[in-house]
Design an enzyme around this catalytic site. Structure first.
Site, PDB file in Angstrom:
ATOM      1  N   TYR A 132       0.783  -1.217  -0.038  1.00 35.13           N
ATOM      2  CA  TYR A 132       0.088   0.086   0.080  1.00 35.13           C
ATOM      3  C   TYR A 132       0.829   1.255   0.039  1.00 35.13           C
ATOM      4  O   TYR A 132       0.615   2.430  -0.629  1.00 35.13           O
ATOM      5  CB  TYR A 132      -1.123   0.201   1.108  1.00 35.13           C
ATOM      6  CG  TYR A 132      -1.814   1.326   1.683  1.00 35.13           C
ATOM      7  CD1 TYR A 132      -2.851   1.550   0.834  1.00 35.13           C
ATOM      8  CD2 TYR A 132      -1.406   2.084   2.361  1.00 35.13           C
ATOM      9  CE1 TYR A 132      -3.474   2.394   0.928  1.00 35.13           C
ATOM     10  CE2 TYR A 132      -2.120   3.266   2.500  1.00 35.13           C
ATOM     11  CZ  TYR A 132      -3.153   3.609   2.055  1.00 35.13           C
ATOM     12  OH  TYR A 132      -3.961   4.579   2.258  1.00 35.13           O
ATOM     13  N   ASN A 157      -3.615  10.929  11.577  1.00 36.55           N
ATOM     14  CA  ASN A 157      -4.828   9.969  12.029  1.00 36.55           C
ATOM     15  C   ASN A 157      -6.090  10.914  12.067  1.00 36.55           C
ATOM     16  O   ASN A 157      -6.080  11.631  13.054  1.00 36.55           O
ATOM     17  CB  ASN A 157      -4.594   9.375  13.248  1.00 36.55           C
ATOM     18  CG  ASN A 157      -3.684   8.146  13.360  1.00 36.55           C
ATOM     19  OD1 ASN A 157      -3.623   7.120  13.032  1.00 36.55           O
ATOM     20  ND2 ASN A 157      -2.269   8.831  13.553  1.00 36.55           N
ATOM     21  N   VAL A 158      -6.851  10.569  11.173  1.00 36.24           N
ATOM     22  CA  VAL A 158      -8.398  11.295  10.849  1.00 36.24           C
ATOM     23  C   VAL A 158      -9.372  10.899  11.951  1.00 36.24           C
ATOM     24  O   VAL A 158      -9.467   9.582  11.852  1.00 36.24           O
ATOM     25  CB  VAL A 158      -8.634  11.468   9.586  1.00 36.24           C
ATOM     26  CG1 VAL A 158      -9.847  12.208   9.433  1.00 36.24           C
ATOM     27  CG2 VAL A 158      -7.405  12.106   8.702  1.00 36.24           C
ATOM     28  N   HIS A 197     -10.335   2.809  12.151  1.00 41.41           N
ATOM     29  CA  HIS A 197      -9.210   3.571  12.780  1.00 41.41           C
ATOM     30  C   HIS A 197      -9.188   3.490  14.164  1.00 41.41           C
ATOM     31  O   HIS A 197      -9.978   3.178  14.757  1.00 41.41           O
ATOM     32  CB  HIS A 197      -8.754   4.562  12.187  1.00 41.41           C
ATOM     33  CG  HIS A 197      -8.339   4.754  10.740  1.00 41.41           C
ATOM     34  ND1 HIS A 197      -8.615   5.445   9.835  1.00 41.41           N
ATOM     35  CD2 HIS A 197      -7.365   3.777  10.181  1.00 41.41           C
ATOM     36  CE1 HIS A 197      -7.968   5.028   8.651  1.00 41.41           C
ATOM     37  NE2 HIS A 197      -7.128   3.966   8.751  1.00 41.41           N
ATOM     38  N   ASP A 228       1.292  -3.572  19.359  1.00 38.43           N
ATOM     39  CA  ASP A 228       1.265  -1.887  19.245  1.00 38.43           C
ATOM     40  C   ASP A 228       1.260  -1.120  18.199  1.00 38.43           C
ATOM     41  O   ASP A 228       0.928  -0.142  17.651  1.00 38.43           O
ATOM     42  CB  ASP A 228       2.341  -1.286  20.151  1.00 38.43           C
ATOM     43  CG  ASP A 228       1.933  -1.471  21.717  1.00 38.43           C
ATOM     44  OD1 ASP A 228       0.616  -1.257  22.034  1.00 38.43           O
ATOM     45  OD2 ASP A 228       2.842  -1.360  22.575  1.00 38.43           O
ATOM     46  N   LYS A 286       0.880   4.337  -2.563  1.00 42.61           N
ATOM     47  CA  LYS A 286       0.918   5.700  -2.529  1.00 42.61           C
ATOM     48  C   LYS A 286       2.121   6.506  -2.724  1.00 42.61           C
ATOM     49  O   LYS A 286       1.657   7.663  -3.297  1.00 42.61           O
ATOM     50  CB  LYS A 286       0.350   5.762  -1.186  1.00 42.61           C
ATOM     51  CG  LYS A 286      -0.712   5.354  -0.627  1.00 42.61           C
ATOM     52  CD  LYS A 286      -2.043   6.358  -1.100  1.00 42.61           C
ATOM     53  CE  LYS A 286      -3.307   6.120  -0.506  1.00 42.61           C
ATOM     54  NZ  LYS A 286      -4.311   6.990  -1.258  1.00 42.61           N
ATOM     55  N   PRO A 288      -2.416  13.382   5.670  1.00 42.95           N
ATOM     56  CA  PRO A 288      -2.974  13.799   6.812  1.00 42.95           C
ATOM     57  C   PRO A 288      -2.522  12.699   7.967  1.00 42.95           C
ATOM     58  O   PRO A 288      -1.968  11.823   7.363  1.00 42.95           O
ATOM     59  CB  PRO A 288      -4.504  13.342   6.636  1.00 42.95           C
ATOM     60  CG  PRO A 288      -4.742  13.219   5.130  1.00 42.95           C
ATOM     61  CD  PRO A 288      -3.320  12.944   4.450  1.00 42.95           C
TER      62      PRO A 288
END
Length: 241
Positions: free
Chosen positions: A63, A92-93, A106, A197, A67, A90
């Protein structure tokens, strides 16, 4: 299409969108990248110049490279054809209308859904991992305002990170506690250390954004979390989950 891998699909989507935009003379394209595309082994804070400085984290390998190619294509279309194609990165939205699925959503929307269920069932809240990793969260309404600015005002082909500052980074524990507070959840928080984590941190610099927009006001984190939790509770029946 059924035989395509996810990275291949991403490459095809990106290439199709950008080439079609070129063919039809679209004046501006703003693509959305992700902080997961940055090198796994890096110094912090990361900035826009470091995208291609090493391999990404193994969990996002295909991925991430797909990108990254958007940035390569943006530069190519500009150099060859003068196209104004750019990209934003961005952090973390979160916000209303998010994907609140606990398995594949998320971090923050997943926590909101977990707290909602724990409160409803009278149980403790179990958070995956140690709670120590740190993240920069950006409220979707703030991000929307910045997207419009990029579309109208930002003229560079090079990407720009859209994020709160390094000083506003919060741990997963702090995020979980903020959600619990916003939803008036009084029971215990348990951290399941058998769960991974992920990356400890991916601190991004918003220095470039601040040079362009020194006076931009981000919604305070706790206020944004409260508004998001209130939306989710009021719209539970129709929320994506």
């Amino acid at each position: 299409v059924g035989l395509m891998s996810y990275p291949q699909r991403n490459v095809h989507i990106n290439d199709n969108v950008l080439h079609t935009a070129y063919e039809f003379g679209v004046q501006k394209v703003v693509s959305c990248l992700s902080t997961c595309i940055f090198p796994d082994k890096t110094t912090y804070p990361i900035d826009e110049t470091m995208i291609h400085n090493g391999p990404p984290h193994s969990s996002n390998f295909g991925y991430s490279y797909a990108k990254r190619m958007i940035d390569v294509q943006n530069r190519g279309y500009f150099e060859q054809h003068g196209c104004r194609f750019t990209a934003v990165i961005p952090t973390n939205v979160f916000g209303p209308h998010d994907n609140y699925n606990i398995e594949d959503g998320h971090v923050l929307p997943g926590l909101i859904h977990k707290v909602y269920l724990a409160k409803k069932n009278g149980t403790a809240l179990t958070v995956w991992g140690t709670g120590k990793p740190r993240r920069q969260f950006i409220y979707s309404l703030d991000l929307a305002r910045l997207f419009l600015w990029v579309l109208r005002e930002y003229d560079e082909v090079e990407p720009i990170i859209l994020s709160v500052g390094e000083e506003d980074e919060v741990s997963i524990r702090e995020a979980a506690e903020s959600v619990a507070e916003a939803m008036d959840f009084k029971r215990e928080l348990i951290f399941d250390v058998t769960k991974s984590d992920g990356q400890f941190k991916k601190t991004a610099s918003n220095g470039k954004l601040r040079r362009h927009l020194p006076d931009f006001k981000f919604t305070p984190f706790k206020q944004a979390v409260k508004e998001t939790c209130d939306w989710f509770c009021a719209n539970y029946a129709i929320a994506r989950k």
